[in-house]
Design an enzyme around this catalytic site. Structure first.
Site, PDB file in Angstrom:
ATOM      1  N   PRO A  12       0.824  -1.213   0.000  1.00 55.36           N
ATOM      2  CA  PRO A  12       0.000   0.000   0.000  1.00 55.36           C
ATOM      3  C   PRO A  12       0.859   1.265   0.000  1.00 55.36           C
ATOM      4  CG  PRO A  12      -0.800  -1.554   1.631  1.00 55.36           C
ATOM      5  CD  PRO A  12       0.481  -2.109   1.102  1.00 55.36           C
ATOM      6  N   THR A  13       0.417   2.263  -0.735  1.00 56.30           N
ATOM      7  CA  THR A  13       1.109   3.553  -0.777  1.00 56.30           C
ATOM      8  C   THR A  13       1.168   4.137   0.632  1.00 56.30           C
ATOM      9  OG1 THR A  13       0.220   3.909  -2.962  1.00 56.30           O
ATOM     10  CG2 THR A  13       1.069   5.840  -1.838  1.00 56.30           C
ATOM     11  N   GLY A  14       2.346   4.577   1.021  1.00 57.18           N
ATOM     12  CA  GLY A  14       2.478   5.188   2.347  1.00 57.18           C
ATOM     13  C   GLY A  14       2.790   4.201   3.445  1.00 57.18           C
ATOM     14  N   CYS A  15       2.890   2.924   3.101  1.00 56.16           N
ATOM     15  CA  CYS A  15       3.202   1.885   4.060  1.00 56.16           C
ATOM     16  C   CYS A  15       4.729   1.762   4.141  1.00 56.16           C
ATOM     17  CB  CYS A  15       2.614   0.573   3.545  1.00 56.16           C
ATOM     18  SG  CYS A  15       1.951  -0.460   4.813  1.00 56.16           S
ATOM     19  N   VAL A  16       5.296   1.745   5.348  1.00 57.17           N
ATOM     20  CA  VAL A  16       6.755   1.635   5.420  1.00 57.17           C
ATOM     21  C   VAL A  16       7.225   0.264   5.869  1.00 57.17           C
ATOM     22  CG1 VAL A  16       7.540   3.999   5.577  1.00 57.17           C
ATOM     23  CG2 VAL A  16       6.541   2.917   7.577  1.00 57.17           C
TER      24      VAL A  16
END
Lengths: 122, 98, 111
Positions: free
Chosen positions: C107-111
């Protein structure tokens, strides 16, 4: 940081695909949603093309990211503003756009920009 | 002579610059963000239509479709695919208005 | 870049094990990826996996966990649309781990 909510505006002025600005902006917007800030998206000039219905990118072998604008609602990003004069100069109308937006005049857009704490330009 | 334009006419002045210089009998190919200029209701469409008497105007169909504008192409502009792009480029001297 | 071997076919993955090509995904791929993550797939897992794939098809992104939780709640009811339920199914994070098994990008923004 808790309790400090700032007003962010993402200003989008570029058409999709020809440059990377539109996609970059969209990704930053999605990330910013995690920080529970007051986020507005503004679409000015060629930026209004980002929201055009009917994009089909198979022929240019590029990802069609236009459906993602319809996911913004689920990210609680509901403030989308589009410049009326930009639509008119491009022969577009509100019903040509793939999401619900608020259409503002240039003057109203400028006033709204003045109310922001942070403006991010794309 | 083939003039290739890839920038939006409402973002850069490439189309105006090209139209001012292009000699009669030449051709213009609109690609990438330049395709918007040849869509109905666009402020730049009239300029293209005016130029059609002296210049042949082509447009890359895939770029038009990608931008959701395929149903708005103005009359007199000829859509080409990538093969057509190559043929045009191979049979002309090219100037790209970057 | 890495790769995994499924039914004699080599599938490309990124450095964290997410499939590079969405279209490489099959139910066997999900079984294999789940095994790697020590998750035994039951009907409740499949419900989330299928939900994620439908979400991706519609919006072209893998949802953030908060968004996924809310959307699942809307579709499958509040007893499933909460993070406790989803973390029980996917202990390493419903977005991160379930997306991997569903063959979606991280997911976008997942680190």
């Amino acid at each position: 940081m808790e309790g400090v909510v700032k007003k962010f505006m993402f200003v989008n002025r570029k058409a999709p695909y020809g440059t990377i600005y539109a996609l970059e902006s969209l990704e930053v917007v999605l990330i910013s949603a995690a920080f529970d800030q007051d986020v507005s998206l503004a679409f000015l000039d060629d930026g209004v093309y980002q929201l055009k219905k009917g994009q089909q990118t198979k022929g240019i072998e590029t990802k069609n990211f236009s459906p993602t604008y319809r996911a913004l609602d689920g990210y609680d990003i509901e403030k989308l503003y589009v410049e009326r004069e930009a639509l008119e100069a491009r022969g577009l109308a509100e019903e040509d756009l793939l999401v619900d937006v608020t259409v503002l005049s240039r003057q109203e857009m400028g006033a709204l920009m003045e109310q922001m704490d942070v403006v991010l330009s794309f | 002579m083939l003039h290739i334009i890839n920038k939006s006419a409402s973002d850069r002045n490439c189309l105006d610059a090209c139209l001012a210089v292009a000699a009669e009998g030449g051709a213009i190919l609109l690609i990438e963000d330049a395709v918007y200029a040849a869509t109905r209701g666009n402020a730049a469409a009239a300029k293209l239509q005016q130029a059609q008497g002296r210049l042949k105007v082509y447009i890359l169909q895939a770029d038009l479709e990608a931008r959701g504008m395929a149903d708005r192409l103005i009359e007199g502009v000829t859509p080409v695919d990538y093969g057509g792009f190559v043929d045009l480029a191979a049979s002309n001297t090219c100037q790209s208005w970057l | 870049m890495g790769s995994i071997e499924i039914n004699g076919k080599s599938l490309e993955t990124d450095e964290e094990g997410y499939l590079v090509n969405l279209s490489d995904w099959t139910e066997d791929t999900a079984q294999f990826l789940a095994q790697q993550e020590n998750v035994e797939l039951g009907p409740n897992h499949w419900e989330v996996i299928n939900f994620l794939r439908e979400y991706y098809t519609e919006y072209q992104i893998a949802p953030a966990v908060r968004v996924l939780t809310k959307a699942i709640g809307k579709k499958l009811g509040p007893d499933k649309g909460n993070s406790q339920y989803l973390y029980e199914l996917f202990p390493y994070g419903p977005a991160k781990q379930a997306c991997k098994i569903a063959g979606l990008p991280k997911p976008t923004g997942c680190v």
